[in-house]
Motif scaffolding. Structure first.
Motif, PDB file in Angstrom:
ATOM      1  N   ARG A  57      21.879  34.515-102.719  1.00  0.00           N
ATOM      2  CA  ARG A  57      21.785  33.099-103.280  1.00  0.00           C
ATOM      3  C   ARG A  57      20.620  33.479-104.472  1.00  0.00           C
ATOM      4  NH1 ARG A  57      18.249  28.467-100.371  1.00  0.00           N
ATOM      5  NH2 ARG A  57      18.395  27.042-102.060  1.00  0.00           N
ATOM      6  N   THR A 104      27.071  31.502-110.001  1.00  0.00           N
ATOM      7  CA  THR A 104      27.830  30.838-109.686  1.00  0.00           C
ATOM      8  C   THR A 104      29.354  31.190-109.527  1.00  0.00           C
ATOM      9  OG1 THR A 104      28.205  30.128-111.963  1.00  0.00           O
ATOM     10  CG2 THR A 104      26.697  28.686-110.757  1.00  0.00           C
ATOM     11  N   ASN A 105      29.191  32.692-109.280  1.00  0.00           N
ATOM     12  CA  ASN A 105      30.513  33.358-109.120  1.00  0.00           C
ATOM     13  C   ASN A 105      30.718  34.407-108.128  1.00  0.00           C
ATOM     14  OD1 ASN A 105      33.387  33.914-109.947  1.00  0.00           O
ATOM     15  ND2 ASN A 105      32.672  35.538-111.147  1.00  0.00           N
ATOM     16  N   ASN A 106      30.488  33.633-106.801  1.00  0.00           N
ATOM     17  CA  ASN A 106      30.552  34.596-105.623  1.00  0.00           C
ATOM     18  C   ASN A 106      29.512  35.409-105.671  1.00  0.00           C
ATOM     19  OD1 ASN A 106      33.090  33.230-104.629  1.00  0.00           O
ATOM     20  ND2 ASN A 106      34.174  34.616-105.942  1.00  0.00           N
ATOM     21  N   SER A 107      28.418  35.045-106.030  1.00  0.00           N
ATOM     22  CA  SER A 107      27.080  36.214-106.053  1.00  0.00           C
ATOM     23  C   SER A 107      26.856  36.555-104.581  1.00  0.00           C
ATOM     24  CB  SER A 107      25.714  35.466-106.543  1.00  0.00           C
ATOM     25  OG  SER A 107      24.824  36.121-106.109  1.00  0.00           O
ATOM     26  N   PRO A 108      26.426  37.956-104.121  1.00  0.00           N
ATOM     27  CA  PRO A 108      26.273  38.412-103.006  1.00  0.00           C
ATOM     28  C   PRO A 108      24.994  37.769-102.599  1.00  0.00           C
ATOM     29  CG  PRO A 108      25.745  40.141-104.642  1.00  0.00           C
ATOM     30  CD  PRO A 108      26.239  38.945-105.455  1.00  0.00           C
ATOM     31  N   GLU A 163      23.167  42.675-106.844  1.00  0.00           N
ATOM     32  CA  GLU A 163      24.254  43.400-106.012  1.00  0.00           C
ATOM     33  C   GLU A 163      23.340  44.385-104.991  1.00  0.00           C
ATOM     34  OE1 GLU A 163      27.363  43.644-106.074  1.00  0.00           O
ATOM     35  OE2 GLU A 163      27.443  42.118-107.407  1.00  0.00           O
ATOM     36  N   GLY A 173      21.951  41.671-102.439  1.00  0.00           N
ATOM     37  CA  GLY A 173      23.146  41.342-101.597  1.00  0.00           C
ATOM     38  C   GLY A 173      23.409  42.319-100.479  1.00  0.00           C
TER      39      GLY A 173
END
Length: 341
Positions: free
Chosen positions: A231, A225-229, A179, A182
């Motif tokens: 890469r 794989t679930n909208n990570s803030p 988090e 991101g």
């Protein structure tokens, strides 16, 4: 003949990790260096190494890629920039990254770096999402110093990568680190396993168990794989075990396949975390080292693997970490001790 000629594999690139110095202005607890810096080559010899890189990748019909690192590479600032200028003019070296602790990055430094068109990204390290966790590993004040470097580099338009070395000291904080990075507009986040070597050899009790690593990798893959803030770079050994069908998860070890590490005195290793000398680039050249090193030939042949790695159904996708095997068993072809299969 012991084996057919091995052309570098794994795509169109050949990677050099180049340690310009082992001097550092920090003393991280887990560092793979032992505190005794190797001698450093003069700039003319560094330029000779660039020439040798170009000669090797030309013969292999590959694109050369590099990481310029240390120690702390900005302790050789003038030589670092001279090398960057040289690589910027190369037709055979496609891009380079700089791996730094970030402590010497100023606004002027970031602006100067932004002028180099082959600089792909700058990598800095964070060991947690809080100063308490990070600074216990990397030293007082390092958390805020690294965040400041990230912000200055991003402001200058430079892509920033963060690397975190996972151990029992910080693995529970990885979701919060995802988090944070991101939020700070970091481009990529990579997780490396703690290898108990160098200054970190006394931290073997902080190496995650196979069950702990399994749980963490499952959690990280789900977040990635679930909208990570940010890469997540998942191409590391053992990530394949989480999602064998996902080509972005996991990778073969590059040692012996498409990479070499160069030390400050020109000594060459298969990998920085597998510090077995296989020659010196100035006396041997990359081509001779690549084709005549017994260590590299052993690494290339999966039949040389022992333990459960030898007959693994995922052998074409994962052969474990040879450095982890080496520093926990003394045998770099042993099974990866953190594998949970």
């Amino acid at each position: 003949m012991k084996q057919s000629i091995h052309e570098p594999g794994l795509g169109d690139e050949f990677y050099f990790q180049w340690h310009l110095t082992e001097r550092c202005n920090r003393a991280c607890r887990h560092c793979y260096q032992d505190g005794n810096p190797a001698p450093e080559l003069a700039l003319d010899d560094l330029f000779r190494i660039v020439d040798l890189m170009e000669g090797a990748v030309r013969k292999w019909e590959k694109q050369g890629t590099l990481s310029l690192t240390g120690g702390e590479p900005f302790l050789r600032r003038d030589d670092l920039y001279a090398l960057m200028d040289r690589i910027d003019r190369s037709d055979l070296l496609a891009y380079y990254d700089i791996l730094t602790n970030g402590s010497l990055i100023t606004e002027d430094e970031a602006q100067r770096l932004a002028e180099h068109h082959k600089l792909r990204r700058v990598q800095v390290s964070l060991e947690g999402a809080t100063a308490e966790t990070n600074d216990a590993i990397r030293g007082p004040g390092s958390f805020e110093s690294t965040l400041n470097a990230i912000r200055l580099l991003c402001k200058a338009g430079i892509d920033v990568s963060v690397m975190s070395t996972i151990s029992r000291l910080n693995y529970r904080e990885i979701p919060e680190l995802i988090e944070l990075t991101g939020h700070e507009k970091v481009t990529t986040l990579a997780l490396e396993r703690l290898i108990p070597e160098g200054a970190g050899e006394n931290m073997i009790d902080q190496v995650l168990s196979s069950d702990e690593l399994h749980s963490l990798y499952e959690q990280v893959y789900a977040l990635a794989t679930n909208n990570s803030p940010v890469r997540m770079l998942l191409y590391r050994p053992l990530f394949t075990l989480i999602a064998p069908e996902d080509h972005t998860a996991g990778a073969l070890c590059s040692a012996g396949n498409n990479a070499l590490t160069i030390m400050p005195d020109g000594t060459v290793f298969p990998c920085r975390r597998l510090p077995i000398p296989i020659g010196n680039v100035l006396s041997d050249g990359f081509y001779k080292i690549w084709y005549e090193s017994e260590v590299l030939w052993r690494l290339r042949n999966p039949q040389n693997l022992s333990g459960k790695c030898n007959n693994c159904s995922l052998l074409t996708q994962c052969r474990g970490c040879r450095a982890m095997a080496y520093f926990t068993t003394g045998d770099y072809m042993a099974e990866d001790p953190q594998c949970w299969l």
